[in-house]
Design an enzyme around this catalytic site. Structure first.
Site, PDB file in Angstrom:
ATOM      1  N   TYR A 235       5.112  -6.386 -19.801  1.00 18.12           N
ATOM      2  CA  TYR A 235       4.929  -5.440 -18.696  1.00 18.12           C
ATOM      3  C   TYR A 235       4.296  -4.144 -19.218  1.00 18.12           C
ATOM      4  O   TYR A 235       3.305  -3.653 -18.671  1.00 18.12           O
ATOM      5  CB  TYR A 235       6.284  -5.166 -18.030  1.00 18.12           C
TER       6      TYR A 235
ATOM      7  N   SER B   4       3.467   3.422 -16.345  1.00 17.00           N
ATOM      8  CA  SER B   4       4.932   3.360 -16.490  1.00 17.00           C
ATOM      9  C   SER B   4       5.380   4.050 -17.771  1.00 17.00           C
ATOM     10  O   SER B   4       4.635   4.069 -18.774  1.00 17.00           O
ATOM     11  CB  SER B   4       5.351   1.895 -16.527  1.00 17.00           C
TER      12      SER B   4
HETATM   13  N1  LIG Z   1      10.247   1.698  -9.679  1.00 18.08           N
HETATM   14  C1  LIG Z   1      10.123   2.104 -10.942  1.00 18.08           C
HETATM   15  O1  LIG Z   1      11.098   2.527 -11.563  1.00 18.08           O
HETATM   16  C2  LIG Z   1       8.779   2.106 -11.611  1.00 18.08           C
HETATM   17  C3  LIG Z   1       8.690   2.678 -12.900  1.00 18.08           C
HETATM   18  C4  LIG Z   1       7.464   2.668 -13.534  1.00 18.08           C
HETATM   19  C5  LIG Z   1       6.342   2.141 -12.911  1.00 18.08           C
HETATM   20  N2  LIG Z   1       6.465   1.564 -11.678  1.00 18.08           N
HETATM   21  C6  LIG Z   1       5.273   1.004 -11.079  1.00 18.08           C
HETATM   22  O2  LIG Z   1       5.115   1.558  -9.782  1.00 18.08           O
HETATM   23  C7  LIG Z   1       4.513   0.600  -8.909  1.00 18.08           C
HETATM   24  C8  LIG Z   1       5.374   0.394  -7.685  1.00 18.08           C
HETATM   25  O3  LIG Z   1       6.655  -0.040  -8.139  1.00 18.08           O
HETATM   26  P1  LIG Z   1       7.855  -0.352  -7.149  1.00 18.08           P
HETATM   27  O4  LIG Z   1       9.095   0.047  -7.842  1.00 18.08           O
HETATM   28  O5  LIG Z   1       7.539   0.184  -5.806  1.00 18.08           O
HETATM   29  O6  LIG Z   1       7.809  -1.942  -7.176  1.00 18.08           O
HETATM   30  P2  LIG Z   1       7.826  -2.990  -5.956  1.00 18.08           P
HETATM   31  O7  LIG Z   1       7.915  -4.328  -6.598  1.00 18.08           O
HETATM   32  O8  LIG Z   1       8.867  -2.602  -4.985  1.00 18.08           O
HETATM   33  O9  LIG Z   1       6.411  -2.775  -5.298  1.00 18.08           O
HETATM   34  C9  LIG Z   1       5.265  -3.475  -5.686  1.00 18.08           C
HETATM   35  C10 LIG Z   1       4.722  -4.177  -4.458  1.00 18.08           C
HETATM   36  O10 LIG Z   1       3.506  -4.798  -4.832  1.00 18.08           O
HETATM   37  C11 LIG Z   1       3.469  -6.082  -4.247  1.00 18.08           C
HETATM   38  N3  LIG Z   1       2.616  -6.912  -5.099  1.00 18.08           N
HETATM   39  C12 LIG Z   1       2.903  -7.438  -6.301  1.00 18.08           C
HETATM   40  N4  LIG Z   1       1.857  -8.136  -6.747  1.00 18.08           N
HETATM   41  C13 LIG Z   1       0.882  -8.041  -5.813  1.00 18.08           C
HETATM   42  C14 LIG Z   1      -0.422  -8.541  -5.691  1.00 18.08           C
HETATM   43  N5  LIG Z   1      -0.955  -9.311  -6.631  1.00 18.08           N
HETATM   44  N6  LIG Z   1      -1.138  -8.231  -4.600  1.00 18.08           N
HETATM   45  C15 LIG Z   1      -0.611  -7.464  -3.597  1.00 18.08           C
HETATM   46  N7  LIG Z   1       0.636  -6.974  -3.651  1.00 18.08           N
HETATM   47  C16 LIG Z   1       1.368  -7.255  -4.755  1.00 18.08           C
HETATM   48  C17 LIG Z   1       4.888  -6.561  -4.164  1.00 18.08           C
HETATM   49  O11 LIG Z   1       5.076  -7.501  -3.116  1.00 18.08           O
HETATM   50  C18 LIG Z   1       5.643  -5.270  -3.927  1.00 18.08           C
HETATM   51  O12 LIG Z   1       5.885  -5.073  -2.546  1.00 18.08           O
HETATM   52  C19 LIG Z   1       4.328  -0.664  -9.731  1.00 18.08           C
HETATM   53  O13 LIG Z   1       3.022  -0.654 -10.247  1.00 18.08           O
HETATM   54  C20 LIG Z   1       5.323  -0.502 -10.867  1.00 18.08           C
HETATM   55  O14 LIG Z   1       4.937  -1.204 -12.005  1.00 18.08           O
HETATM   56  C21 LIG Z   1       7.656   1.547 -11.004  1.00 18.08           C
END
Ligand SMILES: NC(=O)c1ccc[n+]([C@@H]2O[C@H](COP(=O)([O-])OP(=O)(O)OC[C@H]3O[C@@H](n4cnc5c(N)ncnc54)[C@H](O)[C@@H]3O)[C@@H](O)[C@H]2O)c1
Length: 368
Positions: free
Chosen positions: A187, A162
């Protein structure tokens, strides 16, 4: 440009967090592009935000080459079984407890999913080389093409990091060469830990790994906990939106399709050994064009009116409040994407208005 060394067309691909915002968009695109690959998704479908959106995303993934297992990456026995049965060749770890502010309220969820869960994925990758006897010898070096039909373990682990790892860094744009030792949220600390853990596992067991530092991803069926979605919900209800740091925040908003394009490009190139003998890389994926929060909100409002989510005469000024900075937040995020451009000839380029238009149209269609 780097040469691709993984052909995804017939690979077994494990995507964690497949019902998530980025995960579901990634799976959708993989299903569309690679008819012969097999995609196994895992997601624990937690209720950090509306599970209905996660379920709805899954309806777009119905396909012969996609299957979802409902479970947690923190469940070691389950992850071990999945690796033993499915034998993934490419792993994309997107499952995580996301969100900066929630890590103040519920730190346990971050340690469980982001630290223990990621550790389980690394261990399973390590043991994916067991059959060819390499893992215990410091990496057998055979995590290459399994062209002879024999499973040779995980060829590439791609995982979400991130932009928050840049914490309170002052130098912008943020470059992958910069020091990232100043996390300002739990985080961020878990995401930086992922990069460190991946490095050690790449060094010890030869797991080729690439970490992707995503910058504020937005788009249709996005995350309701993120500002653009939360603002929209509040404006629709006639509530006031709070704009932090009195609007003096800038974010490098990145459209989800650009993120997916970047991830698919990266998946096809497992890193070669670097000067320290480690198959390890980290890239920024961001729009490289930070936008002031007030300008962002202004475009969002225009697009919500255009999509008929808000009425033509909406009194936007009356629903806007400028408030101080929140703990854990940073003033600016700005991605230097030179490395991504040099290695993959790709850079996110969706204009903010186009992306927000797609979000507003989706919102209208989904919520009516
Ligand atoms: N969206 C953003 O702006 C952003 C920015 C930086 C990093 N990220 C990273 O990208 C990745 C995806 O983010 P996103 O925005 O799609 O978030 P999201 O919350 O929509 O997707 C994450 C998914 O992982 C699942 N999850 C959480 N813990 C879990 C576990 N222990 N076992 C199995 N499933 C689990 C959740 O149910 C969710 O559906 C994450 O790692 C997040 O930290 C996202």
């Amino acid at each position: 440009m780097l040469e691709k060394n993984i052909d995804l067309s017939n690979k077994r691909i494990l995507v964690t967090g497949a019902a998530g915002f980025i995960g579901s968009n990634l799976c959708m695109e993989l299903i569309k592009r690679y008819k012969d690959c097999k995609i196994l998704g895992i997601d624990n479908m937690n209720d950090y935000y509306d599970v209905g959106i996660k379920k709805d995303r899954l309806t777009h993934l119905v396909s012969d080459n996609f299957e979802l297992i409902e479970g947690s990456i923190a469940d070691k026995a389950l992850i071990t079984k999945i690796f033993d049965d499915f034998k993934p060749e490419v792993v994309v770890n997107l499952a995580a407890q996301a969100g900066v502010r929630y890590s103040i309220e519920n730190p346990d969820a971050y340690i469980e999913s982001n630290i223990i869960g990621f550790y389980n994925i690394l261990e399973a990758c390590r043991h994916s080389y067991d059959e060819c006897g390499g893992a215990d010898n410091g990496g057998c070096g055979c995590a290459g093409d399994s062209g002879d039909g024999q499973y040779k373990g995980v060829q590439h682990l791609v995982y979400a990091s991130s932009s928050s790892v840049y914490g309170s860094n002052k130098k912008i744009p943020y470059s992958v060469e910069d020091k990232v030792d100043n996390p300002v949220s739990l985080y961020a600390a878990t995401k930086k830990s992922n990069e460190l853990l991946a490095h050690s596992y790449s060094k010890l067991y030869g797991i080729p790994s690439t970490g992707l530092r995503f910058f504020t991803v937005y788009g249709p069926a996005g995350r309701p906990d993120m500002a653009y979605f939360g603002f929209t919900n509040k404006l629709v209800k006639g509530e006031t939106i709070k704009i932090f740091n009195y609007g003096n925040c800038k974010r490098d908003f990145t459209f989800v399709d650009d993120i997916v394009e970047g991830v698919i490009g990266v998946m096809q190139k497992a890193p070669d050994e670097n000067e320290n003998g480690v198959k390890y890389k980290v890239y920024n994926i961001g729009n490289n064009d930070p936008v002031n929060l007030l300008d962002f909100v202004d475009i969002l409002q225009q697009e919500l009116i255009r999509a008929k989510v808000l009425p033509e005469d909406y009194d936007f000024e009356a629903h806007k409040e400028l408030v101080p900075m929140q703990p854990g937040d940073v003033e600016i995020t700005y991605a230097d994407v030179t490395a991504l451009q040099e290695d993959f000839g790709f850079k996110p380029d969706t204009p903010l208005r186009d992306g927000l238009r797609k979000f507003a149209e989706w919102y209208k269609q989904y919520y009516g």
